[in-house]
Design a protein around this motif. Structure first.
Motif, PDB file in Angstrom:
ATOM      1  N   VAL A 110       0.840  -1.186   0.000  1.00 55.67           N
ATOM      2  CA  VAL A 110       0.000   0.000   0.000  1.00 55.67           C
ATOM      3  C   VAL A 110       0.881   1.245   0.000  1.00 55.67           C
ATOM      4  N   LEU A 111       0.512   2.235  -0.802  1.00 57.86           N
ATOM      5  CA  LEU A 111       1.238   3.494  -0.858  1.00 57.86           C
ATOM      6  C   LEU A 111       0.571   4.495   0.082  1.00 57.86           C
ATOM      7  N   ILE A 112       1.375   5.126   0.934  1.00 57.69           N
ATOM      8  CA  ILE A 112       0.887   6.143   1.863  1.00 57.69           C
ATOM      9  C   ILE A 112       1.586   7.451   1.512  1.00 57.69           C
ATOM     10  N   SER A 113       0.805   8.477   1.223  1.00 59.83           N
ATOM     11  CA  SER A 113       1.398   9.758   0.818  1.00 59.83           C
ATOM     12  C   SER A 113       0.647  10.906   1.468  1.00 59.83           C
ATOM     13  N   ALA A 114       1.390  11.996   1.722  1.00 59.01           N
ATOM     14  CA  ALA A 114       0.812  13.199   2.311  1.00 59.01           C
ATOM     15  C   ALA A 114       1.637  14.389   1.883  1.00 59.01           C
ATOM     16  N   GLN A 115       1.014  15.542   1.805  1.00 58.14           N
ATOM     17  CA  GLN A 115       1.692  16.757   1.384  1.00 58.14           C
ATOM     18  C   GLN A 115       2.841  17.073   2.341  1.00 58.14           C
ATOM     19  N   ASN A 116       3.990  17.486   1.767  1.00 61.99           N
ATOM     20  CA  ASN A 116       5.194  17.852   2.521  1.00 61.99           C
ATOM     21  C   ASN A 116       5.843  16.659   3.222  1.00 61.99           C
TER      22      ASN A 116
END
Length: 771
Positions: free
Chosen positions: A69-75
């Motif tokens: 699973v890919l987990i991404s968030a701004q900055n």
């Protein structure tokens, strides 16, 4: 209570317990253990959830179990997380690093993804954000890397990267693993081989390595191109900008336009883009036009990039990549020679005769196929590639190596195939893996004059190189890596005549061609202990194979047969010890190395010609980096690197390697401040120190590349402001203090024609739109 409700209550409790048993609560935090809100959770190219203000989300185990699973968030840096064996697990906490923390996954070092903490060698990574920040100051990759990478020489402010060595030896430049360098005849135009906007990240592996073959005695620079998104989407980035000298602006205005699109639709993905860059007249700190010897004034740079991908299933995919790069100078000024050590060579109005100098074209085409379950857990990667490259040197009115005027061009065509496999296994209870395969490369390189005269005959190399690399977790947190590579190369050269140095073919000799075989076995071994973040040491030994500067040997042939020439390869041995350390908000790395070779290729001045010196060489040096993060808004850092080297003659005497090989000491520093989430400000400093190792010759002058080097200090500024999530403005100022200086290469070359000052203050302003 109603009897019906009493009857339903146990069923409700049972249902709740069952749902809870099937649910998994994810908690996403940053390094400071603060919750990360609005983080996207992606599986199978689809967003399956977004974290709340507490950084939490509940998911059914069946949705994520046995999936990556890919987990991404701004900055924050995106993270791939594998969910397996979830029985009994109800809550998992995952930490996302902020963008200013080290990106820990490296591809280049072992030809597979691996954590940087497991690699027993020195590695420097430039993230996309760092590349964008440095590009706002100067889009020239030679400058970007020279200002940031410890151990790499600073930029020359020219269209070539001559003298920009890594740890005192030649560096092998790659684009997605495709070789860009021309070690058979080094044209020194390989670092500027692609536009910065097409790059996702840059990985620099330091020290001798044979993992990618010929020409990496100092290490590897690998440009990893942009990737398509992992979820169904359509994105784009538009950049328009201008550059100019704010103090002496006449004719200095340049411009830049860049457009990239990327997206994904189900199993298809793509990245499309291009850029065009024009550099105006360059002036020094006093406003005087710079000398035009291999200069960048009035140069045009174009880049086109295409990448298509298709996921055949969750285990199998292929990609097709094409990149075109070209950079040539349409000079409006010519050089007026100064006097070395006294007055600079400057630019005056005029038209340069001959063809436009630079890199007329650099074509790269690659097809890759990957399957991660070939034999259960064995991963297979196959790539086939083609590189076609031409560099055009400047016109010379009276050549020293040939009779009369002339202009040379280096042509290189490479095609090859790489088959790479990785198989994890266990030795008893020891977790292990082996990476193995074979590389096949055909490299055809030659150098002609544009009038048809042959300067360097066609060198046709075929190299077949099998290899194997073993990784074993010897003890908990003690990692061993060792490998072997067999180089089996043959260079074919047809009969040729050396170029005439006088009228009526005077000085030309006939040389009978033939085949030059090269066979060598390269080894590497290293240990890394990564139990403790505050002290993560490594020790390593590695070797590199290079057929460096064969073209120079052939063009200065003084014997009638190939067999009579000294064409043996350079085998470089690199011994290194180092460590990385993270203590709270402080990061420190340090390394000390010794690099030896029984044969060298130091280019020395012999009667006005640069000839490869084949004596044994010994190079030593060290590098230190540190950075400290006071808060999410403020951090500082810097680096220091030192290298020195000598060649040893048969009589036991030693001589320093000249400036084309050994860079002066380099120190860097930076301060980054983010007053709000919309602002990002950085002030950086680059210092090149002194190096004075050589005496005047019998004519009272310095030999070529033996001039003394004086200290140079440059201060640069990079700032950006985001109006909203789509629009941002970037301001960069190179040479902020308008220092009047001579670049390192201008000093050590000791030639009047190349005694050129560096650029004065230059401002770049770029407007960026992202959707």
């Amino acid at each position: 209570m109603n009897s019906k409700l009493l009857f339903l209550l146990p069923l409700f409790v049972l249902f709740t317990v069952t749902i809870n048993a099937q649910s998994l609560r994810l908690k996403i935090e940053n390094e400071s253990k603060k919750p990360v809100a609005n983080a996207s959770i992606v599986a199978n190219n689809k967003v399956i959830g977004i974290t709340n203000l507490s950084g939490e989300i509940s998911l059914l185990k069946t949705v994520v179990e046995n999936k990556i699973v890919l987990i991404s968030a701004q900055n924050h840096q995106s993270l791939s997380y594998s969910f397996s064996n979830l029985e009994g697990e109800n809550e998992i906490t995952i930490v996302l690093n902020s963008e200013n923390q080290l990106d820990e996954v490296v591809i280049t070092a072992g030809r597979k993804q691996e954590n940087i903490a497991t690699i027993p060698s020195s590695v420097t990574i430039m993230t996309q954000k760092e590349i964008q920040q440095q590009s706002s100051i100067n889009t020239n990759l030679s400058s970007i890397l020279g200002n940031v990478i410890p151990g790499l020489g600073t930029a020359t402010n020219k269209a070539t990267n001559s003298g920009q060595t890594l740890r005192g030896r030649q560096v092998l430049v790659l684009i997605d693993g495709i070789p860009q360098s021309t070690p058979l005849m080094n044209g020194s135009r390989d670092i500027r081989a692609i536009d910065a906007n097409a790059i996702e990240r840059i990985e620099v592996i330091k020290g001798a390595t044979s993992i990618y073959g010929n020409g990496s005695g100092g290490g590897i620079i690998n440009y990893i191109t942009k990737k398509s998104p992992l979820v169904d989407s359509f994105e784009g980035v538009t950049t328009v900008g201008t550059t100019f000298n704010p103090l002496h602006s006449k004719e200095t205005f340049g411009y830049r336009v860049s457009q990239f699109f990327n997206g994904r639709k189900n199993k298809f993905s793509y990245v499309l883009g291009g850029s065009y860059d024009y550099t105006g007249l360059q002036r020094d700190a006093k406003g005087i036009p710079l000398g035009q010897t291999d200069g960048l004034s009035n140069s045009h740079q174009a880049n086109a990039f295409v990448k298509f991908g298709y996921d055949m299933d969750e285990h199998t995919n292929f990609n097709v990549v094409y990149n075109f790069y070209g950079s040539t100078q349409k000079a409006k000024y010519i050089s007026q020679a100064g006097v070395y050590g006294e007055t600079p060579t400057i630019g005056v109005r005029g038209i340069e005769p001959g063809k436009e100098a630079g890199t007329p074209f650099n074509h790269n085409f690659m097809f890759t196929f990957s399957k991660n379950n070939l034999f259960e857990t064995t991963q297979l990667d196959i790539s086939a590639y083609l590189n076609s490259f031409q560099s055009m040197n400047r016109y010379v009115a009276a050549g020293t190596a040939w009779f009369g005027p002339g202009q040379t061009m280096i042509n290189s065509i490479k095609n090859g195939t790489r088959i790479n496999l990785n198989t994890p296994f266990t030795i008893g209870s020891l977790s292990s893996e082996i990476t193995y395969g074979v590389d096949v490369l055909n490299d055809v390189t030659f150098q002609d004059l544009v009038d048809g005269r042959v300067y360097i005959p066609k060198m046709d190399m075929l190299n077949i190189a099998p290899y194997a690399q073993l990784k074993v977790d010897v003890l908990e947190n003690l990692i061993f890596k060792g490998g072997i590579r067999y180089e089996n190369a043959t260079v074919s050269v047809d009969d040729f005549n050396t170029i005439a140095t006088g009228a009526n073919n005077t000085g030309s000799i006939f040389v009978k061609g033939g085949e030059i075989p090269y066979n060598a076995t390269m080894f590497n071994a290293g240990l890394r202990f990564n139990k403790y973040e505050f002290f993560n040491p490594f020790v390593s030994f590695s070797q590199a194979f290079a057929i460096n500067e064969l073209g120079r040997i052939l063009r200065r042939a003084n014997a009638n047969t190939i067999e009579s020439l000294e064409t043996d390869p350079i085998i470089t041995n690199n011994y290194e010890v180092g460590f990385s350390s993270k203590l709270y908000n402080l990061n420190v790395t340090a390394a000390y190395y010794i690099s030896t070779s029984k044969l060298g290729a130091n280019l020395v001045d012999v009667g006005g010609y640069l000839v490869a010196q084949r004596e044994p060489e010994n190079v030593k040096g060290y590098e230190i980096t540190l950075d400290y993060r006071f808060s999410d808004q403020f951090n500082i850092g810097g680096s220091y690197s030192y290298v020195e080297g000598k060649a040893k003659f048969d009589d036991g005497s030693k001589v320093y390697l000249n400036g084309s090989r050994i860079a002066p000491p380099k120190a860097t520093g930076f301060i980054t401040y983010k007053p709000t989430s919309d602002w990002n400000l950085q002030l950086s400093w680059v210092n090149t120190g002194c190096r004075d190792r050589f005496e005047l010759n019998s004519s009272g002058k310095y030999n070529n590349s033996e001039g003394p080097i004086s200290t140079v200090n440059l201060v640069n500024f990079a700032g950006s402001y985001s109006f909203d999530k789509n629009w941002s403005l970037n301001l960069g100022v190179e040479n902020l203090l308008n220092n009047n200086y001579y670049s390192t290469v201008s000093q050590y070359r000791a030639l009047a024609a190349e005694y050129v000052r560096g650029s004065g203050m230059t401002t770049s302003l770029n407007l960026r739109y992202k959707f």
